[in-house]
Design an enzyme around this catalytic site. Structure first.
Site, mmCIF file in Angstrom:
data_model
loop_
_atom_site.group_PDB
_atom_site.id
_atom_site.type_symbol
_atom_site.label_atom_id
_atom_site.label_comp_id
_atom_site.label_asym_id
_atom_site.label_seq_id
_atom_site.Cartn_x
_atom_site.Cartn_y
_atom_site.Cartn_z
ATOM 1 N N LYS A 1 0.759 0.109 -7.701
ATOM 2 C CA LYS A 1 -0.055 -0.566 -8.715
ATOM 3 C C LYS A 1 0.611 -0.735 -10.082
ATOM 4 C CE LYS A 1 -3.689 -1.695 -6.473
ATOM 5 N NZ LYS A 1 -2.881 -2.513 -5.554
ATOM 6 N N HIS B 1 3.448 -9.615 3.492
ATOM 7 C CA HIS B 1 2.993 -8.588 4.428
ATOM 8 C C HIS B 1 1.473 -8.690 4.591
ATOM 9 C CE1 HIS B 1 6.640 -5.647 4.255
ATOM 10 N NE2 HIS B 1 7.010 -6.911 4.218
ATOM 11 N N PRO C 1 3.088 6.154 -7.928
ATOM 12 C CA PRO C 1 3.415 4.921 -7.195
ATOM 13 C C PRO C 1 2.745 4.751 -5.831
ATOM 14 C CG PRO C 1 5.307 6.418 -7.263
ATOM 15 C CD PRO C 1 4.254 7.036 -8.107
ATOM 16 N N TYR D 1 3.185 4.447 4.987
ATOM 17 C CA TYR D 1 2.892 5.589 4.123
ATOM 18 C C TYR D 1 2.594 6.750 5.065
ATOM 19 C CZ TYR D 1 2.233 2.336 0.183
ATOM 20 O OH TYR D 1 2.413 1.376 -0.788
ATOM 21 N N TYR E 1 -5.754 -2.340 -2.225
ATOM 22 C CA TYR E 1 -4.292 -2.445 -2.072
ATOM 23 C C TYR E 1 -3.819 -3.848 -2.428
ATOM 24 C CZ TYR E 1 0.357 -1.440 -0.259
ATOM 25 O OH TYR E 1 1.713 -1.241 -0.148
#
Ligand code: RFL
Ligand code: PHB
Length: 401
Positions: free
Chosen positions: A297, A72, A293, A201, A392
């Site tokens: 990580k 991704h 979550p 998200y 990220y």
């Protein structure tokens, strides 16, 4: 029984460490509380940083991930119906993340361990660690009703948050840091195509939602729920109906629903134990630290611990350099705290907090507006997107001195 490194816990941390040590010619035995199917039944992580992908290559278990995993290059964050895409590749110097389930990594590692003829002792009860401050520590446990003793030179505590390893360190030799969040994540796995190519998200007035995936035919979704909610109260229909309300409208329109294959509620916690080493015992992964979550990580921090520990132990066994032992905890903790802070920050920005008045007197609605504004600022500024992207995809691993 005797081995060089006794590994407590056969989850991803223990299995990956075992494989990497084996590649270095270091003998190890895993002691696991439950059976292999039970370990595989836990549906957890899905997003892997490049560091973990590299480690899986090093361990010789990357073949299926390279075939079936999806790279991704971006991730979406939304505020109610407004969608923002963070271009990971652009803002994190060409890096991206790999979408491949923890269950699949675990399966690949178990297969490699079996093929190499390495021992995993499943269904071990009453595991106890002894003499970890001495040069001859040992582990005792009950298996098939019989007591066993495993002698070793080092113990790797890879037994998760509820394991015994951390508690073996006396109270006055460890300090624990913790924040428990006032909500949980209800997760649902289904054999339905993902609703979007990349993860979403979603922050909404109804609470947070996450649209994730495992493959082009399997989706993983999460909803923020009050800690008081019970799993039985959430039928599949109720889950899908609530998810539709939280995803951006255009995405919700195309959402394909279906029966759940798994559904569970996970509480959210930030937790760190310092130090991560005590004598010849090393804590690895969830045994030493937990993150909520939201930043993806947890498994990735476990992987960086493993990367450091296998290098430390390789130094010790191959070069006789015991001074490397003292480097383990500080190197791990620097990266752990960064992951902790990022996960805490993402969690704060993306969720609705129902707590009334904050300790400093700020009321809930005002606090919510601050968070909305902060998120909007990061998502509309190039600098902000870079800050999120860099973290990220994950910071680089620190090498031993
Ligand atoms: P685990 O996976 O908990 O494995 C520990 C193992 O130790 C065994 N054990 C014992 N064995 C012997 N004796 C005892 N006394 C024992 N006590 C326990 C257990 O049976 C178990 O098999 O820890 P490990 O290996 O450190 O792995 C950590 C990861 O599982 C965890 O950090 C991640 O799943 C966190 N996480 C995510 N991480 C990511 O990097 N990316 C993600 O996208 C991501 N998503 C998630 C997640 C965790 C979640 N939940 C449910 C907490 C999503 C969710 C919902
Ligand atoms: C998942 O796919 O399970 C997942 C992905 C990203 C997260 C958390 C969980 O941040």
């Amino acid at each position: 029984m005797k081995t060089q490194v006794a590994i407590i816990g056969g989850g991803p941390s223990g299995l990956l460490l075992g494989q990497l040590l084996h590649k270095q010619g270091i003998d190890n035995i895993i002691v696991e509380r439950v059976n292999g199917d039970y370990v595989l039944g836990r549906i957890r992580a899905g997003i892997l940083e490049q560091g973990l992908v590299g480690l899986l290559h090093e361990a010789g278990v990357a073949e299926r991930m390279m075939q079936e995993g999806h790279v991704h290059d971006g991730v979406e964050l939304s505020i109610n119906d407004e969608r923002f895409r963070i271009d990971l590749k652009k803002y994190a110097d060409g890096s991206s993340v790999m979408c491949y389930g923890q269950t699949e990594i675990t399966r690949d590692l178990m297969a490699a361990r079996e093929a190499a003829g390495l021992a995993t002792l499943y269904e071990a009860e009453n595991t106890e660690l002894h003499d970890v401050k001495t040069d001859s520590p040992y582990v005792t446990f009950i298996k098939d009703g019989e007591p066993h003793r495993l002698e070793c030179q080092f113990i790797a505590g890879c037994d998760g948050f509820h394991g015994v390893s951390r508690k073996t360190i006396p109270d006055d030799s460890r300090k624990e840091f913790e924040r428990v969040y006032p909500f949980g994540w209800l997760g649902l796995l289904s054999d339905t195509p993902p609703c979007n190519e990349e993860l979403i998200y979603a922050k909404t007035d109804r609470g947070f939602a996450l649209a994730s995936q495992r493959s082009s035919t399997r989706s993983r979704y999460y909803l923020q729920v009050p800690l008081t909610d019970k799993l039985e109260e959430w039928s599949d229909d109720a889950f899908w109906a609530e998810l539709k309300k939280r995803l951006p409208a255009d995405v919700a329109e195309g959402l394909v629903t279906g029966p759940s294959i798994e559904k569970s509620i996970a509480p959210l916690r930030s937790f760190v134990c310092e130090p991560m080493q005590y004598g010849n015992l090393f804590l690895v992964g969830d045994a030493a630290h937990i993150v909520p979550p939201t930043g993806a990580k947890g498994l990735n921090l476990a992987a960086s611990d493993v990367a450091t520990l296998y290098k430390v132990l390789t130094r010790v066994f191959k070069e006789g350099d015991r001074s490397a032992i003292a480097q383990y905890s500080p190197i791990c903790l620097r990266r752990v705290w960064n992951g902790e802070r990022f996960s805490w920050w993402m969690t704060n920005m993306m969720h609705n907090f129902d707590e009334g008045v904050a300790k400093d007197g700020t009321d809930r609605d005002t606090q919510q507006r601050f968070m909305d504004s902060e998120l909007h600022y990061y998502l509309t500024s190039e600098a902000g997107q870079r800050v999120i992207a860099e973290q990220y995809v994950g910071l680089p691993y620190e090498e031993l001195a």
